[in-house]
Each structure stands twice: as structure tokens, then as C-alpha cells.
Design a protein around this motif. Sequence first.
Motif, short mmCIF file in Angstrom:
data_model
loop_
_atom_site.label_atom_id
_atom_site.label_comp_id
_atom_site.label_asym_id
_atom_site.label_seq_id
_atom_site.Cartn_x
_atom_site.Cartn_y
_atom_site.Cartn_z
N UNK A 57 -7.18 0.18 6.41
CA UNK A 57 -7.48 -0.18 7.50
C UNK A 57 -5.58 0.52 8.26
N UNK A 58 -5.64 0.74 9.19
CA UNK A 58 -4.29 1.19 9.80
C UNK A 58 -2.61 -0.06 9.72
N UNK A 59 -3.53 -1.79 10.37
CA UNK A 59 -2.79 -2.31 9.86
C UNK A 59 -2.87 -3.10 9.35
N UNK A 60 -2.65 -4.24 8.14
CA UNK A 60 -2.69 -5.21 7.17
C UNK A 60 -2.46 -6.33 7.85
N UNK A 61 -1.53 -6.74 8.68
CA UNK A 61 -1.53 -7.86 9.86
C UNK A 61 -2.25 -7.65 10.54
N UNK A 62 -2.69 -6.91 11.24
CA UNK A 62 -3.78 -7.58 12.33
C UNK A 62 -5.32 -7.19 11.87
N UNK A 74 5.05 -11.89 -0.39
CA UNK A 74 5.96 -11.80 0.96
C UNK A 74 6.93 -11.08 1.02
N UNK A 75 7.68 -11.32 0.32
CA UNK A 75 9.55 -10.23 0.26
C UNK A 75 9.35 -8.19 0.75
N UNK A 76 8.13 -7.69 -0.10
CA UNK A 76 7.39 -6.52 0.61
C UNK A 76 6.62 -6.13 0.32
N UNK A 77 6.08 -5.05 0.78
CA UNK A 77 4.52 -4.56 1.16
C UNK A 77 3.97 -4.61 0.05
N UNK A 93 -11.19 -14.51 -1.47
CA UNK A 93 -9.59 -14.21 -1.96
C UNK A 93 -9.27 -11.87 -1.24
N UNK A 94 -8.24 -12.46 -0.15
CA UNK A 94 -8.16 -11.55 0.01
C UNK A 94 -6.59 -11.04 -0.07
N UNK A 95 -7.01 -9.62 -0.87
CA UNK A 95 -5.57 -9.11 -1.88
C UNK A 95 -5.27 -7.86 -1.00
N UNK A 96 -4.04 -8.07 -0.15
CA UNK A 96 -3.52 -6.85 0.68
C UNK A 96 -1.75 -6.19 0.24
N UNK A 97 -1.76 -5.14 0.62
CA UNK A 97 -0.34 -4.56 0.05
C UNK A 97 -0.27 -3.44 0.59
N UNK A 98 0.14 -3.09 0.79
CA UNK A 98 0.51 -1.78 1.70
C UNK A 98 0.27 -0.42 0.59
N UNK A 99 1.27 -0.88 -0.87
CA UNK A 99 1.15 -0.02 -2.31
C UNK A 99 0.10 -1.38 -3.56
#
Length: 209
Positions: A13-18, A38-41, A65-71
Amino acid sequence: MLDLIENSSILIVNDIVSTLEELLPKYPLHSTRVIKNEEKDEFLIAQATLAIKEAYIATNSKKYLFLCGTTFRKEAQNSLLKVLEEPPRNIVFIIITNSKTAILPTIYSRLPYKYLKKSIIKNEIPLNISKMDLKDIYNFLKDNQKISKNEAKDIVEAILLKVNSQKIKLSQKELDFFSKSIKLLELNSRPINVLTTLLLSIANQKNKH
């Protein structure tokens, strides 16, 4: 608009938060967990361990279970392989990230993925080139710090289109900034660095006129 995702998947996705803001209201609160750093992406081994622990807590209804991270750190992904391949009953994993390259091929072989990134519409960037100041540039760069090479190229072209539409006169040397930016992106320079240099150069030249 994102539909309810009932089976384990990877979302690019473009943006994880949205994306989370759009998806989470569609899921039952008591059986949904969002696991992210919560400290970094970056999704680290600590988040992977928590995800595995959550997956093995028995449930009679579906748990998401949503597993989220830019990396995603490589060792974190490797530790998830077994539980992704043979998930406990009623467990759905939804991995959300910004880039396909963030996820190992071994994970892709286990889960289907949806590429939901939208290209930036040319000439629709939220920058008024003729009136932009350093604060505008800072905010724009902050909003676009995670973009890909191709998205950065779209932005360079959109800026040039906006320069033309706002009838901002640039010299040949100033126009060369644009072709130089595209070349740098082709050579895999960091998109955020290229855009920073381009916008500051335009602002600097604009102030001279």
C-alpha cells in the motif's frame, strides 16, 4: 475502497496508517490485533515473536493479525515462515507494507498478495510551486519520504507540469535540474534526496528572479 480480507494476505500500500484506518472498522474489535513497532517503522524479531504468540492463543472464531512495517527484518520473516505455512485454526495473517521488496520470496510463496499502491496523478501534487517556501517543501518531503523510484519520477514530471501550468519561467540551466533528477533516479539515488535537491534548487532560483 478496501474490502474485508478474510484470508491471509500481503497488502502493498501507499500508506500503512491510512490503510489500517480504512480496514480496522470492518473487523470485530475483540478478535483483531495490530502488531507493529511503535518506535520505528521496522518489523523486528520482537514483533514476530508477539505475532507467533498471538497466533497460538486458541480461538473459536476467526482472529485477524495485522503485521505492519515499512520494512521487515529478515530474521523476523524467517521466524514467521512456519506459522504462515501452517497457521493455527481460525488465524488470518494480513501483512501490510509499502514495498514488495520488503518481503522475502519465501513469504510470497506462502501468501497471496494484493498490490494496492496508487500512482500519483501527474500535476496533482499539493505544492504551489510559485509560492512554496521551506516549510511547504519540508512538509511535502515528509509526506513522500517512503516513495519508490518510479513514484519519484512521477513527482519530478508532475513538478515540471506544474511549473508550466503556473507559467513559471525557468532558464535552460534550471530546466536541466529535471532531466538530471530523472537520471539520478535511474541510477538508484535515494528518491527523497533527489526530490530535496530539486525542490530546493527551484526555490533558490525562484527567489533570485
